[in-house]
Design a protein around this motif. Sequence first.
Motif, PDB file in Angstrom:
ATOM      1  N   GLU A  17      22.128   5.251 -75.178  1.00  0.00           N
ATOM      2  CA  GLU A  17      21.958   4.451 -74.037  1.00  0.00           C
ATOM      3  C   GLU A  17      22.803   3.474 -74.081  1.00  0.00           C
ATOM      4  O   GLU A  17      23.691   2.786 -73.035  1.00  0.00           O
ATOM      5  CB  GLU A  17      20.638   3.691 -73.949  1.00  0.00           C
ATOM      6  N   GLU A  18      23.004   2.608 -75.327  1.00  0.00           N
ATOM      7  CA  GLU A  18      23.968   1.370 -75.435  1.00  0.00           C
ATOM      8  C   GLU A  18      25.584   1.778 -75.167  1.00  0.00           C
ATOM      9  O   GLU A  18      26.159   1.028 -74.682  1.00  0.00           O
ATOM     10  CB  GLU A  18      23.737   1.040 -76.673  1.00  0.00           C
ATOM     11  N   ALA A  19      25.977   2.965 -75.944  1.00  0.00           N
ATOM     12  CA  ALA A  19      27.079   3.435 -75.557  1.00  0.00           C
ATOM     13  C   ALA A  19      27.509   3.918 -74.196  1.00  0.00           C
ATOM     14  O   ALA A  19      28.377   3.578 -73.617  1.00  0.00           O
ATOM     15  CB  ALA A  19      27.278   4.802 -76.398  1.00  0.00           C
ATOM     16  N   ALA A  20      26.400   4.360 -73.341  1.00  0.00           N
ATOM     17  CA  ALA A  20      26.606   4.820 -71.829  1.00  0.00           C
ATOM     18  C   ALA A  20      26.928   3.436 -71.252  1.00  0.00           C
ATOM     19  O   ALA A  20      27.695   3.218 -70.258  1.00  0.00           O
ATOM     20  CB  ALA A  20      25.544   5.558 -71.448  1.00  0.00           C
ATOM     21  N   ALA A  21      26.029   2.341 -71.483  1.00  0.00           N
ATOM     22  CA  ALA A  21      26.076   1.033 -70.770  1.00  0.00           C
ATOM     23  C   ALA A  21      27.397   0.608 -71.194  1.00  0.00           C
ATOM     24  O   ALA A  21      27.991  -0.105 -70.196  1.00  0.00           O
ATOM     25  CB  ALA A  21      24.984   0.181 -71.163  1.00  0.00           C
ATOM     26  N   LEU A  22      27.752   0.563 -72.254  1.00  0.00           N
ATOM     27  CA  LEU A  22      29.267  -0.217 -72.567  1.00  0.00           C
ATOM     28  C   LEU A  22      30.484   0.660 -71.738  1.00  0.00           C
ATOM     29  O   LEU A  22      31.308   0.153 -71.501  1.00  0.00           O
ATOM     30  CB  LEU A  22      29.471   0.238 -74.021  1.00  0.00           C
ATOM     31  N   ASP A  23      30.040   2.061 -71.498  1.00  0.00           N
ATOM     32  CA  ASP A  23      31.208   2.799 -70.701  1.00  0.00           C
ATOM     33  C   ASP A  23      31.120   2.518 -69.403  1.00  0.00           C
ATOM     34  O   ASP A  23      31.938   3.155 -68.674  1.00  0.00           O
ATOM     35  CB  ASP A  23      31.165   4.079 -70.925  1.00  0.00           C
ATOM     36  N   GLY A  24      30.352   1.755 -69.057  1.00  0.00           N
ATOM     37  CA  GLY A  24      30.084   1.314 -67.502  1.00  0.00           C
ATOM     38  C   GLY A  24      29.218   1.920 -66.627  1.00  0.00           C
ATOM     39  O   GLY A  24      28.787   1.854 -65.297  1.00  0.00           O
ATOM     40  N   ALA A  25      28.172   2.867 -67.300  1.00  0.00           N
ATOM     41  CA  ALA A  25      27.265   3.552 -66.703  1.00  0.00           C
ATOM     42  C   ALA A  25      26.076   2.710 -66.299  1.00  0.00           C
ATOM     43  O   ALA A  25      25.633   1.803 -66.994  1.00  0.00           O
ATOM     44  CB  ALA A  25      26.685   4.923 -67.581  1.00  0.00           C
ATOM     45  N   GLY A  26      25.607   2.838 -65.049  1.00  0.00           N
ATOM     46  CA  GLY A  26      24.395   2.034 -64.581  1.00  0.00           C
ATOM     47  C   GLY A  26      23.027   2.748 -64.953  1.00  0.00           C
ATOM     48  O   GLY A  26      22.904   3.731 -65.611  1.00  0.00           O
ATOM     49  N   VAL A  27      22.098   2.004 -64.417  1.00  0.00           N
ATOM     50  CA  VAL A  27      20.659   2.582 -64.671  1.00  0.00           C
ATOM     51  C   VAL A  27      20.470   3.980 -64.479  1.00  0.00           C
ATOM     52  O   VAL A  27      19.913   4.767 -65.303  1.00  0.00           O
ATOM     53  CB  VAL A  27      19.723   1.750 -64.135  1.00  0.00           C
ATOM     54  N   THR A  28      20.917   4.250 -63.347  1.00  0.00           N
ATOM     55  CA  THR A  28      20.741   5.794 -62.771  1.00  0.00           C
ATOM     56  C   THR A  28      21.736   6.753 -63.602  1.00  0.00           C
ATOM     57  O   THR A  28      21.177   7.838 -63.928  1.00  0.00           O
ATOM     58  CB  THR A  28      21.168   5.813 -61.152  1.00  0.00           C
ATOM     59  N   GLY A  29      22.855   6.187 -64.294  1.00  0.00           N
ATOM     60  CA  GLY A  29      23.533   6.999 -64.919  1.00  0.00           C
ATOM     61  C   GLY A  29      23.199   7.284 -66.183  1.00  0.00           C
ATOM     62  O   GLY A  29      23.247   8.463 -66.771  1.00  0.00           O
ATOM     63  N   ILE A  30      22.735   6.105 -66.743  1.00  0.00           N
ATOM     64  CA  ILE A  30      22.103   6.314 -68.035  1.00  0.00           C
ATOM     65  C   ILE A  30      20.874   7.389 -67.989  1.00  0.00           C
ATOM     66  O   ILE A  30      20.688   8.009 -68.887  1.00  0.00           O
ATOM     67  CB  ILE A  30      21.764   5.032 -68.364  1.00  0.00           C
ATOM     68  N   PHE A  31      19.950   7.109 -67.053  1.00  0.00           N
ATOM     69  CA  PHE A  31      18.783   8.097 -66.908  1.00  0.00           C
ATOM     70  C   PHE A  31      19.169   9.533 -66.863  1.00  0.00           C
ATOM     71  O   PHE A  31      18.732  10.193 -67.407  1.00  0.00           O
ATOM     72  CB  PHE A  31      17.958   7.622 -65.708  1.00  0.00           C
ATOM     73  N   ARG A  32      20.238   9.847 -65.935  1.00  0.00           N
ATOM     74  CA  ARG A  32      20.605  11.023 -65.475  1.00  0.00           C
ATOM     75  C   ARG A  32      21.301  11.687 -66.725  1.00  0.00           C
ATOM     76  O   ARG A  32      20.884  13.008 -66.908  1.00  0.00           O
ATOM     77  CB  ARG A  32      21.421  10.997 -64.391  1.00  0.00           C
ATOM     78  N   TYR A  33      22.194  11.165 -67.449  1.00  0.00           N
ATOM     79  CA  TYR A  33      23.026  11.750 -68.449  1.00  0.00           C
ATOM     80  C   TYR A  33      22.440  11.794 -69.899  1.00  0.00           C
ATOM     81  O   TYR A  33      23.072  12.283 -70.863  1.00  0.00           O
ATOM     82  CB  TYR A  33      24.351  11.507 -68.270  1.00  0.00           C
ATOM     83  N   VAL A  34      21.638  10.735 -70.138  1.00  0.00           N
ATOM     84  CA  VAL A  34      21.174  10.292 -71.565  1.00  0.00           C
ATOM     85  C   VAL A  34      19.665  10.593 -71.559  1.00  0.00           C
ATOM     86  O   VAL A  34      19.062  11.310 -72.371  1.00  0.00           O
ATOM     87  CB  VAL A  34      21.669   8.954 -72.087  1.00  0.00           C
ATOM     88  N   THR A  35      18.984  10.080 -70.616  1.00  0.00           N
ATOM     89  CA  THR A  35      17.513   9.864 -70.701  1.00  0.00           C
ATOM     90  C   THR A  35      17.138  11.309 -70.394  1.00  0.00           C
ATOM     91  O   THR A  35      15.971  12.127 -71.119  1.00  0.00           O
ATOM     92  CB  THR A  35      16.862   8.937 -70.282  1.00  0.00           C
ATOM     93  N   TRP A  36      17.128  11.720 -69.157  1.00  0.00           N
ATOM     94  CA  TRP A  36      16.863  13.011 -68.705  1.00  0.00           C
ATOM     95  C   TRP A  36      16.877  14.201 -69.473  1.00  0.00           C
ATOM     96  O   TRP A  36      15.974  14.992 -69.583  1.00  0.00           O
ATOM     97  CB  TRP A  36      17.286  13.132 -67.101  1.00  0.00           C
ATOM     98  N   PRO A  37      17.914  14.422 -70.035  1.00  0.00           N
ATOM     99  CA  PRO A  37      18.194  15.567 -70.873  1.00  0.00           C
ATOM    100  C   PRO A  37      17.161  15.591 -71.968  1.00  0.00           C
ATOM    101  O   PRO A  37      16.797  16.756 -72.571  1.00  0.00           O
ATOM    102  CB  PRO A  37      19.684  15.734 -71.358  1.00  0.00           C
ATOM    103  N   VAL A  38      16.805  14.497 -72.661  1.00  0.00           N
ATOM    104  CA  VAL A  38      16.016  14.404 -73.624  1.00  0.00           C
ATOM    105  C   VAL A  38      14.517  14.921 -73.386  1.00  0.00           C
ATOM    106  O   VAL A  38      13.883  15.690 -74.024  1.00  0.00           O
ATOM    107  CB  VAL A  38      16.170  13.272 -74.648  1.00  0.00           C
ATOM    108  N   ILE A  39      13.961  14.029 -72.279  1.00  0.00           N
ATOM    109  CA  ILE A  39      12.671  14.549 -71.719  1.00  0.00           C
ATOM    110  C   ILE A  39      12.507  15.718 -70.952  1.00  0.00           C
ATOM    111  O   ILE A  39      11.459  15.805 -70.717  1.00  0.00           O
ATOM    112  CB  ILE A  39      12.198  13.010 -71.146  1.00  0.00           C
ATOM    113  N   LYS A  40      13.529  16.213 -70.524  1.00  0.00           N
ATOM    114  CA  LYS A  40      13.364  17.243 -69.619  1.00  0.00           C
ATOM    115  C   LYS A  40      12.330  18.323 -70.029  1.00  0.00           C
ATOM    116  O   LYS A  40      11.611  18.796 -69.389  1.00  0.00           O
ATOM    117  CB  LYS A  40      14.742  17.767 -69.133  1.00  0.00           C
ATOM    118  N   PRO A  41      12.334  18.736 -71.250  1.00  0.00           N
ATOM    119  CA  PRO A  41      11.497  19.892 -71.827  1.00  0.00           C
ATOM    120  C   PRO A  41       9.967  19.382 -71.598  1.00  0.00           C
ATOM    121  O   PRO A  41       9.207  20.048 -71.133  1.00  0.00           O
ATOM    122  CB  PRO A  41      11.940  20.257 -73.020  1.00  0.00           C
ATOM    123  N   VAL A  42       9.766  18.181 -71.998  1.00  0.00           N
ATOM    124  CA  VAL A  42       8.674  17.716 -71.911  1.00  0.00           C
ATOM    125  C   VAL A  42       8.013  17.496 -70.486  1.00  0.00           C
ATOM    126  O   VAL A  42       6.885  17.711 -70.185  1.00  0.00           O
ATOM    127  CB  VAL A  42       8.514  16.327 -72.655  1.00  0.00           C
TER     128      VAL A  42
END
Length: 330
Positions: A225-250
Amino acid sequence: MKAADPPAAAAPVPVGAGDPRSPRPSEPPPRARRKAGALLPYLLIAPAFVAIAAVFVWPLVKTVLMSFQDVGRRELWSGQAAPWVGFEQFTNILGDGEFWAVVLRTVVFMVICVTVTMAAGLGISMLMQRMDTWVRLLLTAALVAAWSMPLLVATSIFRWFADSDYGVLNMVLTKYLGVDAQGHNWFLDPKQGFVIIGAVVVWGAIPFVAVTLYAALTQVPKELEEAAALDGAGVTGIFRYVTWPVIKPVFQMVGTLSVLWDFNVFGQVFLIRGNKPEPEYSLLGIYSFEKAFESNSFSQGAAISLITVLLLSGVAVYYLRQLLKIGEVE
């Protein structure tokens, strides 16, 4: 001088008696021991299988048999053999327009409840990540308390909220929002009545969804999440590309469980409508109950239950596949 006596001859030793590798006469052979060890786990879980068969399997078998018979009150209480009618019960039900209206009503109600539950549960779980520890513990305790509240108590509270004379909902709308809702009966219109019933369903389901998704969110690597934020990703981008793939099965697993639960809603409707729901409030569970116990057509009630199981079988298979995928990943 007398010569010394010769030493006594030693007793013959049986062949293999001194060999530690030889089996003792009192012990079973190794093959028998292995066979007994292989059967031991099945013997230990046998009582659980017997209990499950008595509680779940036999009622299911009995329901299947009843759906192909014409079981009335006399056959049910006297134990007389009911006549076999084949697929007549299923033909009558599937050809009834009222049944399909109930199915449509149930599907719409389920979709709305699951959507609201999953959205609210996900939002609460993400807020829990940003709370202080003591606030999160208080919220978790409140969620667990709400989840563990008996259904009868919860429905009684919501009936009081929506009461036409003394309800809190009408008082808030009239006094604080300027809406003339004094004496308004929310259950005269089924759409408004299902809003109250859906609120009971969602209120009771959100705690499980929120706590489960929060546990999944704790597994998201903070470094990503920190790396995505440093690369310029916003809250939506972090959730879509970092958070969602991890929690998607649950999320999918919890969503599938919510579909199964909300499709079989019974107690909320039955209790809020005073144990006598109107036809406009019939969902599949209520419809099956009324056919079986009010119309004394127990076979039709059993057939409706089997049709409900078949309608949900695809969802159940999808849920089992998600469990297997999670097991493979772990």
